[in-house]
Structure formats: structure tokens, C-alpha cells
Design a protein around this motif. Structure first.
Motif, PDB file in Angstrom:
ATOM      1  N   ASN A  89       0.809  -1.216   0.000  1.00  0.00           N
ATOM      2  CA  ASN A  89       0.000   0.000   0.000  1.00  0.00           C
ATOM      3  C   ASN A  89       0.844   1.269   0.000  1.00  0.00           C
ATOM      4  OD1 ASN A  89       0.871   0.141   2.646  1.00  0.00           O
ATOM      5  ND2 ASN A  89      -1.174   0.295   3.552  1.00  0.00           N
ATOM      6  N   GLN A 152     -11.571   2.002  -9.326  1.00  0.00           N
ATOM      7  CA  GLN A 152     -11.151   2.173  -7.942  1.00  0.00           C
ATOM      8  C   GLN A 152     -10.921   3.653  -7.646  1.00  0.00           C
ATOM      9  OE1 GLN A 152      -8.001  -0.857  -7.186  1.00  0.00           O
ATOM     10  NE2 GLN A 152      -8.998  -2.023  -8.829  1.00  0.00           N
ATOM     11  N   VAL A 167      -9.496  -0.038  -3.563  1.00  0.00           N
ATOM     12  CA  VAL A 167     -10.746   0.456  -2.966  1.00  0.00           C
ATOM     13  C   VAL A 167     -11.735   0.741  -4.105  1.00  0.00           C
ATOM     14  CG1 VAL A 167     -11.822   2.196  -1.501  1.00  0.00           C
ATOM     15  CG2 VAL A 167      -9.459   1.483  -1.065  1.00  0.00           C
ATOM     16  N   ASP A 174     -13.013  -2.026   0.271  1.00  0.00           N
ATOM     17  CA  ASP A 174     -11.831  -2.715  -0.229  1.00  0.00           C
ATOM     18  C   ASP A 174     -12.215  -3.848  -1.173  1.00  0.00           C
ATOM     19  OD1 ASP A 174     -10.281  -1.090   1.356  1.00  0.00           O
ATOM     20  OD2 ASP A 174      -9.837  -2.614   2.870  1.00  0.00           O
ATOM     21  N   THR A 176     -12.113  -7.433  -2.190  1.00  0.00           N
ATOM     22  CA  THR A 176     -11.926  -8.671  -1.430  1.00  0.00           C
ATOM     23  C   THR A 176     -11.909  -9.853  -2.388  1.00  0.00           C
ATOM     24  OG1 THR A 176     -14.307  -8.871  -1.062  1.00  0.00           O
ATOM     25  CG2 THR A 176     -13.019  -7.739   0.643  1.00  0.00           C
ATOM     26  N   SER A 225      -3.169  -4.660   6.571  1.00  0.00           N
ATOM     27  CA  SER A 225      -3.292  -3.320   5.983  1.00  0.00           C
ATOM     28  C   SER A 225      -2.241  -3.102   4.910  1.00  0.00           C
ATOM     29  CB  SER A 225      -3.149  -2.263   7.078  1.00  0.00           C
ATOM     30  OG  SER A 225      -3.084  -0.973   6.523  1.00  0.00           O
ATOM     31  N   ARG A 228      -2.557  -6.212   2.332  1.00  0.00           N
ATOM     32  CA  ARG A 228      -3.871  -6.849   2.314  1.00  0.00           C
ATOM     33  C   ARG A 228      -4.178  -7.534   0.991  1.00  0.00           C
ATOM     34  NH1 ARG A 228      -7.454  -3.287  -0.212  1.00  0.00           N
ATOM     35  NH2 ARG A 228      -6.742  -1.124  -0.318  1.00  0.00           N
TER      36      ARG A 228
END
Length: 548
Positions: A89, A152, A167, A174, A176, A225, A228
Motif C-alpha cells: 500500500n 477504484q 478500494v 476494499d 476482497t 493493511s 492486504r
């Protein structure tokens, strides 16, 4: 409308607060530093003066630092076979070419640079379940492809527009159930064993000039985080213990003399709660229910982990953890470029969180951190014989003298409180006063002269205003005294009273101020075991007192 006029109590409070702030800005009252060279003696480890990612060998030589760390989020995903890392990230979860097709090139270059600067490299070994992979022709890959997962809220529009931030624009949630193999390939003990073997084959083992320091990954309790895309569920206490034991034994088998660091936890929350519990707590309003903790005797995370390392040591006869390492960043905004008066005053006092058992941290932590004593107590209780290290820290304001005085204070605290290892995040630019503050301890005269290597007693009235540290130097028997005037304004009359040491007639004095130059001042007179001088606001002064 002037609302303060209607509240006389508030007016009085504001006036008092203004006077207190003003007194902290400028204070020319005399201060005395009491040094006793016969008490408080213990060695100062040179490894507390480490850095991370030094830009070149010349910088390492100039700072005279013995340790250079290769760590951080990207190192968790480094694939030595492809010489690639996923930037998680930090940068749109992209897997990127590290600049050379040669296997292990990044690690080898880092070790070479460190050796060229007379420093030891500390290399992070990934334990994350996945490491980076590249596309055809060493092309970058995206963990959250917009073409695959949809629009996103952010993307790498400049360099790789298909790489999203994970995102979704449709619901601000988020992504998934993404496929980890989009930009990564499975990691294993076997894969990392082959990298360790490569480094030993290239550089020798730790006993023969090769890599000495190995780090067991990075900030595991926030993988959910930072990483992820490949570890969306926070790791449990048991998962990390098992990984540290497995990878630690692998390293120990390959190099019996290696020094292994871990667990490299991110900060206050990670000291007490696993990644699983941090994720659970955030999702359930921190209601006091922590399933992973409850499943493990309701122990704090770090003590529990040390206990597991100790139990494995007893069972196997092999130590897979030599240095208990944590990260610490002040949480009140100090880590940044804010140099307002209030922030400078906070920096001046918040270093107390490193050592003071009575200081309540003024950030959201709101507790007595006392980090170094806490770490030492945990080690003594749960895994005796383990050393301690703070392998990421930064108090900000690198380009300001306030950042410099804070860094000098931190170095002094590390030596005073007997920390074994420390590496700053990262290496300040050479032009900054913070860089020069580091040189005040390791190369103040340009000839690699250093602060002493045996800590001795140095007492001051108020360390928030003026702090001081003293040491004996084994190379020439000198007494070195570092005095840090944190006051934002006003020259301070200073007296250093020396006991337990027969001093020569004069002491060398070097000083760093907001002028951003280390100056060699006229020698200070030593009379009746006292040095009396004036020190400017926001200054770092080193006194080198020869034996009489």
C-alpha cells in the motif's frame, strides 16, 4: 465577537498558559550538569548509531555508523530469484523490477554498499506468504487490476494506470477475494533458504566477513493493511510464532553465528495485540473482546511471543532470536515537518517515552510507554539473555535544528539506558542539521572521533529544557559530555561539575547550532573540576575532557 471577554477564568488560564509557553521558549537561568565518572558505568553499544538505506558508502563512512538496515514494507515481499518487490500500500500494490535481472542483486548491492562504508548490513528475510513476481519482459504487475476488479478510488495514473489502490469506486469498500497470484508468487522457507545460501556463497558466513545480521520480516501485525492484497486477515499470535521459529531455525542451520532480529513490530498497538486482534478490535469498536489474545492465556502479545521463543530454545537447544526488536514513532505529530512552537516543545519532551517510567505519553497512547525499560523487563522475564533493539524510529523535522536536538537527545538516551541496537528511519540528507547531530556522536571532528563508549552519570535539573549525557572513551581515557540545550530562545549559562575523574586544564568544545555547522570552539577552561560556559538556544555542545 470576542468570547474570551465573557469568561474571566478562561482569560486567566490563557494568560498563565502563555507565560508557561514563553518560559519554555526563553530561559537564561543558569543550569548545572553534575557528572560523576565513577558511577553509572556500563558499556555503550556502537550499534545504537545505525541507519537504514544509507544512499552510499561515503555517507556511512562520514556518519561512522556500524549498521545499515534493509527493511520496511517492500522487503516483506522481496523475491530474490526475480529481484523484484511488491510495494504494497506504499505504492498501489505493484510488483516492480528492482533494477537488475541478476538474482539477489538488491541484497548483494546493499551488502556491498554497507561493506564499502565500513558498516554491517542487516537484511530482512521475508516471511509473508507471498513475494513479488514480474510479468513478461520484467513488466510490472498490479495486485488490484482495474481491468479485472473494476474502477477504484485511486490508481497509478502516471506510470501504470491499471494499478488501482484496492478500494472500489462503486461502494468505497476494499476489493476482497482477489487472486494473490496476480502479482505475487508463494513464499516458503525453502525459497528463503536458497537466498541465505546465495548470500553466504557470495559473501561468506558471519564468522568469515559475510552477512551477520538477519531480520525476521517487518511489522507483521499490520500485514492486513500494508499487504492486504496477499494477507487480508490479520495474522494470529500463533502464526507469527510459528513463522519466526521456522525461518529462524533455517537461518541458524545455515549460519550458526548469525544474529537474528525480530519481531520488528510497528508500534504501541502491536506490542499488545496480534494483527488478528487489531483487525477484530477495529471492526468491533474496540469493545474489549480480543479472541486471539483470549485463546493464548490473555497475555500481551510481545511477552507471549518472547515466551514462545524461549520455549523453543529450551526444547531445541538453539536460539532463533538474538535481539528483541520493536519500532517506535511518536504519535503526537512529531514525525513530520511541523516546526510550530507547540510541536517543538512536544518534541523536546516526548523523547521521555523512550525511558521515563513516570511520563504519560501525550498522544492517543495516553500511557506510560517507558519503552526501553519495558523491553528490558519483558526480556528479563520471558527470554533472559536476549538483547534489545529499536530498529525504526524518527522524530521528524530533519531540516530544522529542533529535529537535530531531538536526534541528539535520542542517541544519548539509547546509550544512557543501555539499548543494544538501533537503526534510524532512514538516513537524513547530509545538508540537514539532523545529519550533523548524528555526526556529533560519531565523527564530530572529521577524523572519526566519537562520543565515549562507557556511559557514566550525568544529572540535570530538567531534561525537557537541557539534557546531558556523559561517557568515558577507552581510546584515550577522555571524558566526553554531550549537552543539548532544547530551549527555543535565550543563551544559557552552563556549569559542568565533574566528579570521579581527574581532568586536564582545558576541554575541547564542538558545537552545532541553527547555523547548521559543527564548529570547533576555543577550548573551555577546567578549573576546580568545573567548566563554565554559555550555550546558545537550540544547540548541541560536546565537551572532550582529557585526563589530567
Amino acid at each position: 465577537m470576542n468570547t474570551t471577554a465573557r469568561h474571566p477564568k478562561r482569560c486567566i488560564a490563557i494568560a498563565i498558559a502563555s507565560l508557561l509557553v514563553a518560559s519554555a521558549h526563553a530561559d537564561n537561568a543558569p543550569v548545572t550538569v553534575n557528572v560523576n565518572a565513577a558511577t553509572g558505568k556500563h558499556p555503550i553499544s556502537p550499534y545504537i548509531y545505525g541507519v537504514a538505506f544509507a544512499p552510499d558508502s561515503a555517507t556511512l563512512k562520514d556518519l561512522n555508523t556500524p549498521l545499515n538496515r534493509y527493511g520496511g514494507n517492500t522487503t516483506s515481499s522481496y523475491n530474490w530469484q526475480q529481484n523484484a518487490s511488491n510495494h504494497a500500500n506504499d505504492w498501489y500494490f505493484e510488483s516492480l523490477d528492482e533494477g537488475s535481472p541478476n538474482q539477489g542483486a538488491t541484497g548483494d548491492n546493499f551488502i556491498s554498499l554497507s561493506k564499502g562504508g565500513n558498516a554491517q548490513a542487516a537484511i530482512t528475510i521475508p516471511m509473508l506468504d507471498w513475494v513479488a513476481k514480474l510479468g513478461t519482459g520484467r513488466a510490472r504487475l498490479a495486485s488490484f487490476s482495474i481491468a479485472k476488479y473494476g474502477a477504484q478510488t485511486g490508481n497509478d495514473w502516471q506510470w501504470f494506470a491499471d494499478a488501482g489502490n484496492g478500494v472500489l469506486s462503486s461502494n468505497n469498500q476494499d476489493v476482497t477475494s482477489n487472486d494473490p497470484s496476480d502479482a505475487s508468487t508463494p513464499n516458503s522457507v525453502s525459497l528463503q533458504r536458497s537466498w541465505v545460501q546465495h548470500m553466504i556463497a557470495t559473501w561468506g558466513n558471519s564468522a568469515n566477513g559475510g552477512l551477520k545480521f538477519y531480520i525476521l520480516d517487518n511489522e507483521h501485525s499490520i500485514w492486513q493493511s500494508t499487504h492486504r492484497d496477499v494477507h487480508p486477515v490479520g495474522p494470529t499470535m500463533g502464526e507469527i510464532a510459528q513463522k519466526m521459529i521456522s525461518y529462524g531455525h533455517m537461518i541458524r542451520t545455515q549460519d550458526s553465528g548469525a544474529i537474528i532480529f525480530g519481531p520488528e513490530e510497528w508500534g504501541w498497538g502491536g506490542y499488545f495485540y496480534s494483527g488478528y486482534d487489531q483487525q477484530y478490535g477495529a471492526a468491533h469498536g474496540w469493545n474489549g473482546v480480543y479472541p486471539d489474545r483470549q485463546a493464548n492465556g490473555n497475555m500481551d502479545y510481545m511477552p507471549w511471543l518472547l515466551q514462545q521463543m524461549h520455549a523453543d530454545n529450551v526444547a531445541t537447544g538453539k536460539r532463533v532470536l538474538n535481539v528483541f526488536t520493536l519500532h517506535y514513532y511518536p504519535q503526537g505529530g512529531e514525525f513530520g515537518d511541523d516546526t510550530s512552537q507547540s510541536m517543538q516543545l512536544l518534541r523536546n519532551k516526548s523523547t521521555r517515552s523512550l525511558w521515563d517510567p513516570n511520563y504519560v505519553d501525550q498522544s492517543w497512547i495516553g500511557d506510560k510507554v517507558q519503552l526501553i525499560p519495558r523491553m528490558k523487563n519483558w526480556v528479563a522475564t520471558y527470554y533472559p539473555g536476549t538483547k534489545t533493539g529499536i530498529t525504526e524510529y524518527n522524530w521528524g523535522a530533519e531540516a530544522n535544528i529542533n529535529g537535530a536536538t531531538t536526534q541528539a537527545d535520542i542517541y544519548g538516551i539509547f546509550g544512557w539506558k543501555g539499548l543494544d541496537y538501533a537503526t534510524r528511519w532512514t538516513t537524513p540528507d547530509k545538508t540537514t542539521p539532523t545529519y550533523k547531530a548524528m555526526k556529533m556522536y560519531r565523527n564530530y571532528d572529521g577524523s572519526h572521533s566519537t562520543f565515549g563508549d562507557t556511559s557514566v552519570t550525568a544529572n540535570v535539573p530538567n531534561r525537557d529544557n537541557v539534557s546531558a549525557f556523559a561517557a568515558l572513551r577507552s581510546s584515550d581515557g577522555a571524558l566526553t559530555v554531550m549537552v543539548i540545550n532544547k530551549m527555543l530562545a535565550g543563551t544559557k549559562p552552563l556549569t559542568i561539575e565533574i566528579a570521579g575523574f581527574t581532568a586536564g586544564a582545558s576541554a575541547g568544545e564542538w558545537q552545532l547550532t541553527s547555523a547548521n555547522t559543527i564548529r570547533h570552539l576555543t577550548n573551555a577552561t577546567v578549573a576546580s573540576s568545573k567548566i563554565t560556559v554559555n550555550i546558545p538556544a537550540q544547540s548541541i555542545s560536546l565537551f572532550v575532557v582529557p585526563k589530567g
